[in-house]
Design a protein around this motif. Sequence first.
Motif, PDB file in Angstrom:
ATOM      1  N   ILE A 165       0.695  -1.193  -0.123  1.00  0.00           N
ATOM      2  CA  ILE A 165       0.035  -0.094  -0.096  1.00  0.00           C
ATOM      3  C   ILE A 165       0.914   1.326   0.045  1.00  0.00           C
ATOM      4  O   ILE A 165       1.703   1.529   0.944  1.00  0.00           O
ATOM      5  N   GLY A 166       0.618   2.137  -0.982  1.00  0.00           N
ATOM      6  CA  GLY A 166       1.171   3.417  -1.099  1.00  0.00           C
ATOM      7  C   GLY A 166       2.864   3.243  -1.672  1.00  0.00           C
ATOM      8  O   GLY A 166       3.501   3.958  -1.412  1.00  0.00           O
ATOM      9  N   ILE A 167       3.303   2.033  -1.997  1.00  0.00           N
ATOM     10  CA  ILE A 167       4.508   2.007  -2.577  1.00  0.00           C
ATOM     11  C   ILE A 167       4.649   2.419  -4.246  1.00  0.00           C
ATOM     12  O   ILE A 167       3.886   1.825  -4.911  1.00  0.00           O
ATOM     13  N   GLN A 203      -1.677  -7.027  -0.879  1.00  0.00           N
ATOM     14  CA  GLN A 203      -2.443  -5.855  -0.935  1.00  0.00           C
ATOM     15  C   GLN A 203      -1.897  -4.626  -1.279  1.00  0.00           C
ATOM     16  O   GLN A 203      -0.630  -4.170  -1.005  1.00  0.00           O
ATOM     17  N   TYR A 204      -2.644  -3.729  -2.040  1.00  0.00           N
ATOM     18  CA  TYR A 204      -2.111  -2.567  -2.831  1.00  0.00           C
ATOM     19  C   TYR A 204      -3.244  -1.318  -2.722  1.00  0.00           C
ATOM     20  O   TYR A 204      -4.280  -1.758  -2.262  1.00  0.00           O
ATOM     21  N   ASP A 205      -2.822  -0.275  -3.273  1.00  0.00           N
ATOM     22  CA  ASP A 205      -3.884   0.646  -3.367  1.00  0.00           C
ATOM     23  C   ASP A 205      -3.798   1.315  -4.830  1.00  0.00           C
ATOM     24  O   ASP A 205      -2.683   1.037  -5.371  1.00  0.00           O
ATOM     25  N   ASP A 206      -4.422   2.418  -4.680  1.00  0.00           N
ATOM     26  CA  ASP A 206      -4.203   3.140  -6.158  1.00  0.00           C
ATOM     27  C   ASP A 206      -3.169   3.840  -6.351  1.00  0.00           C
ATOM     28  O   ASP A 206      -2.650   4.214  -7.362  1.00  0.00           O
ATOM     29  N   ILE A 239      -7.119  -2.233  -1.744  1.00  0.00           N
ATOM     30  CA  ILE A 239      -7.992  -1.767  -0.711  1.00  0.00           C
ATOM     31  C   ILE A 239      -8.916  -0.466  -0.920  1.00  0.00           C
ATOM     32  O   ILE A 239      -9.603  -0.166  -0.414  1.00  0.00           O
ATOM     33  N   SER A 240      -8.435   0.148  -2.107  1.00  0.00           N
ATOM     34  CA  SER A 240      -9.034   1.263  -2.224  1.00  0.00           C
ATOM     35  C   SER A 240     -10.492   1.055  -2.818  1.00  0.00           C
ATOM     36  O   SER A 240     -11.476   1.605  -2.945  1.00  0.00           O
ATOM     37  N   THR A 241     -10.449  -0.092  -3.941  1.00  0.00           N
ATOM     38  CA  THR A 241     -11.619  -0.455  -4.601  1.00  0.00           C
ATOM     39  C   THR A 241     -12.522  -1.702  -3.804  1.00  0.00           C
ATOM     40  O   THR A 241     -13.595  -1.824  -4.104  1.00  0.00           O
TER      41      THR A 241
END
Length: 247
Positions: A165-167, A203-206, A239-241
């Motif tokens: 996340i956030g990388i 786990q990742y985000d936009d 985790i964003s969507t």
Amino acid sequence: MLTSNQALIDDYAAFQRLTPVHHLVLDYLSRYKPTTYILLSKYHYNKIIPEIYETITINLSTFQGLATSTPERTIKALRNTKTILLDSTSADIAKRVLRGQLPFPKTYKELFPNVKTVEFLKESFITKESITPIGNMMRSENIHIENTLWMQVRFPIQSLTFHLIGINTEELGTGSGREEEEALIFRLKCCLQAFQPHHLILQYDDYTSSNLLDELKEPISFSSSNNKMREVDIKLINISTKSTRNI
């Protein structure tokens, strides 16, 4: 003058009037004051220890008992661990435990025989050493936690999770981020080889680097304990969507 609590303790009859709610008091202590709860008796200690140690973060407080002359209770408690979380201090602590460095008087092996899940929090995965050129990773000062922790678990484990996340790899280095991506992917594959999980969860985000995700969407294989190549099941969780995709 006695406090109301002291008077209640000294007055056995008054204390007994709480009998109907004793189970509520114990339930409260087990949830919000576990360190008090375990002191009540050996029964209460044995009852709550599995819950306390089911999920742990590897840090100095987790292993404090191993630095004493009677580490047996801590060793027994760690057998209840099912999930290990790794943060920014975990690598150093794991190395000290493995090598018997101060404050730990001896080395240990297979401290976590029942672990099913290992989770790399962002702080443990994105370090200065993680994004150095691959050749530099082999230096002794750059040894990562997977190279010591694998001796403390029984593999294959059930799942290996990375919090990406956030990388944004383009912000990690001075170049385009390609070298950093290669270093991170190389380390991830080293972790797969070390723990041999059945499932890899990312786990990742936009904000996570799209180039990094594209590289990780390809099938990944590793050599299993029987020297046969095996592909790992990959699950991508945005985790964003709130979306999940299996590869």
